[in-house]
Motif scaffolding. Structure first.
Motif, mmCIF file in Angstrom:
data_model
loop_
_atom_site.group_PDB
_atom_site.id
_atom_site.type_symbol
_atom_site.label_atom_id
_atom_site.label_comp_id
_atom_site.label_asym_id
_atom_site.label_seq_id
_atom_site.Cartn_x
_atom_site.Cartn_y
_atom_site.Cartn_z
ATOM 1 N N MET A 1 1.329 -1.358 0.372
ATOM 2 C CA MET A 1 0.039 0.132 0.196
ATOM 3 C C MET A 1 0.701 1.673 0.072
ATOM 4 O O MET A 1 2.139 0.888 1.003
ATOM 5 C CB MET A 1 -0.690 0.128 1.186
ATOM 6 C CG MET A 1 -1.860 1.456 1.694
ATOM 7 S SD MET A 1 -2.883 1.327 2.463
ATOM 8 C CE MET A 1 -3.881 -0.775 3.477
ATOM 9 N N SER A 2 0.561 2.408 -1.050
ATOM 10 C CA SER A 2 1.426 3.630 -0.909
ATOM 11 C C SER A 2 0.778 4.345 -0.156
ATOM 12 O O SER A 2 -0.326 4.021 0.638
ATOM 13 C CB SER A 2 1.382 3.851 -2.408
ATOM 14 O OG SER A 2 0.006 4.465 -2.589
ATOM 15 N N TRP A 3 2.188 5.422 0.982
ATOM 16 C CA TRP A 3 1.751 6.311 2.066
ATOM 17 C C TRP A 3 0.505 6.821 1.278
ATOM 18 O O TRP A 3 -0.282 7.515 2.762
ATOM 19 C CB TRP A 3 2.897 6.973 2.006
ATOM 20 C CG TRP A 3 3.512 8.182 0.939
ATOM 21 C CD1 TRP A 3 4.742 7.844 0.214
ATOM 22 C CD2 TRP A 3 3.074 9.402 0.476
ATOM 23 N NE1 TRP A 3 5.121 8.337 -0.987
ATOM 24 C CE2 TRP A 3 3.655 9.420 -0.703
ATOM 25 C CE3 TRP A 3 2.026 9.801 0.895
ATOM 26 C CZ2 TRP A 3 3.182 11.226 -1.626
ATOM 27 C CZ3 TRP A 3 1.195 11.057 0.576
ATOM 28 C CH2 TRP A 3 2.564 11.947 -0.642
ATOM 29 N N LEU A 4 0.376 7.218 0.725
ATOM 30 C CA LEU A 4 -0.941 8.116 0.172
ATOM 31 C C LEU A 4 -2.062 7.241 -0.015
ATOM 32 O O LEU A 4 -2.973 7.768 0.418
ATOM 33 C CB LEU A 4 -1.220 8.809 -2.142
ATOM 34 C CG LEU A 4 -2.296 9.410 -1.713
ATOM 35 C CD1 LEU A 4 -2.144 10.974 -1.181
ATOM 36 C CD2 LEU A 4 -1.671 9.622 -3.679
ATOM 37 N N THR A 5 -2.502 6.465 -0.009
ATOM 38 C CA THR A 5 -3.390 5.810 -0.549
ATOM 39 C C THR A 5 -3.667 4.904 1.735
ATOM 40 O O THR A 5 -4.932 5.011 2.253
ATOM 41 C CB THR A 5 -2.733 4.227 -0.987
ATOM 42 O OG1 THR A 5 -3.254 4.234 -2.270
ATOM 43 C CG2 THR A 5 -5.005 3.044 -0.427
ATOM 44 N N LEU A 6 -2.500 5.036 1.995
ATOM 45 C CA LEU A 6 -2.721 4.670 3.410
ATOM 46 C C LEU A 6 -3.211 5.995 4.639
ATOM 47 O O LEU A 6 -4.413 5.926 4.888
ATOM 48 C CB LEU A 6 -1.495 4.718 3.975
ATOM 49 C CG LEU A 6 -1.363 4.508 5.747
ATOM 50 C CD1 LEU A 6 -2.281 3.701 5.864
ATOM 51 C CD2 LEU A 6 0.081 4.621 6.058
ATOM 52 N N ASN A 8 -5.415 8.208 3.088
ATOM 53 C CA ASN A 8 -6.762 8.397 2.880
ATOM 54 C C ASN A 8 -7.502 6.895 3.556
ATOM 55 O O ASN A 8 -8.300 7.332 4.036
ATOM 56 C CB ASN A 8 -6.666 8.177 0.799
ATOM 57 C CG ASN A 8 -6.137 9.100 0.537
ATOM 58 O OD1 ASN A 8 -6.123 9.719 1.076
ATOM 59 N ND2 ASN A 8 -6.358 8.461 -0.757
ATOM 60 N N ASN A 9 -6.761 5.919 3.872
ATOM 61 C CA ASN A 9 -7.482 4.518 4.533
ATOM 62 C C ASN A 9 -7.871 5.532 6.453
ATOM 63 O O ASN A 9 -8.622 5.179 6.891
ATOM 64 C CB ASN A 9 -6.923 3.300 4.046
ATOM 65 C CG ASN A 9 -6.967 2.929 2.692
ATOM 66 O OD1 ASN A 9 -8.292 2.952 1.949
ATOM 67 N ND2 ASN A 9 -6.329 2.245 2.634
#
Length: 246
Positions: A1-6, A8-9
């Motif tokens: 998981m990318s830091w950006l997706t993280l 957001n989650n």
């Protein structure tokens, strides 16, 4: 998981920095904390309106009215990567750091801090000037956790992975850390190091004699916390606390 997706989650509450097992014990989510640190490494310092400087990928959050969060004007900030559920009220000035999780119906009062990765349950009251410590490093260190329906009195300080279980009441000024002992005056025992504050416990500040002849000759004492009573499910927390402190 990318830091950006993280990030957001984390903000939508589908990922948390700590999880609870079937026995009710809390554990740090190492991958989440690693991802947060990766976000810091990938950010560049930038100027924000008002003369502030922070990483360009960690800008403070804004809330729409339909989110159900009431953040009163006056200097509060919720950093990127923190989750704030509907029904939460944030009074100014207060700060919620990255990775924190605040569940439904919680009050974050003036001058309160919810540190990085701290986990706050439903219908919790964090009174004025409460400091809930944060932790990103060491990676495996568990964050501070305050479970559902707990009441944290004004000026309390919770650090070093302290866990406050459901329905507990901390009187104003209680300080909890890994090195501060908690004496259960009801069950006549000292909580084990790292043991959670039990459900429905009512805790007040206390003191204990310092060790050593010289310290005792000087009348010195060290801080501790005292469990003086337990709530029952039908009791009113505020009334119970008021009676204990009179």
């Amino acid at each position: 998981m990318s830091w950006l997706t993280l990030l957001n989650n984390l903000e939508n509450g589908t990922v948390r920095a700590a999880t609870q097992d079937e026995q009710g014990n809390w554990h740090a989510n190492v991958e989440v904390k690693q991802g947060i640190l990766e976000a810091f490494r990938n950010g560049t310092n930038t100027e924000y309106p008002g003369g502030f400087v922070d990483k360009d990928n960690l800008a403070p959050q804004g809330f729409a009215a339909d989110a159900g969060v009431r953040m009163v004007p006056g200097g509060s900030s919720v950093r990127r990567g923190a989750y704030v559920a509907a029904g939460t009220i944030i009074m100014p000035p207060a700060y919620v750091n990255i990775g924190a999780y605040i569940d439904e119906g919680t009050m974050v009062d003036s001058h309160a801090l919810v540190g990085s990765c701290a986990q706050i349950g439903k219908n919790v009251h964090l009174s004025a000037a409460v400091q809930v410590g944060g932790v990103l490093e060491p990676i495996g260190a568990s964050p501070v956790v305050v479970e559902d329906n707990a009441f944290i009195g004004a000026g309390c300080v919770l650090v070093e992975g302290v866990v406050v279980k459901k329905g507990a009441v901390l009187a104003p000024g209680v300080r909890l850390s890994a090195s501060i002992p908690v004496y259960d005056c009801v069950n006549e025992r000292v909580l084990e190091k790292g043991e959670a504050i039990p459900e429905n416990a009512i805790v007040i500040p206390g003191s204990r004699p310092a060790k050593g002849d010289w310290a005792q000759q000087q009348g010195l004492s060290l801080s501790c916390a005292l469990i003086v009573k337990y709530r029952d499910e039908q009791s009113d927390a505020a009334l119970e606390l008021e009676e204990v402190l009179r």
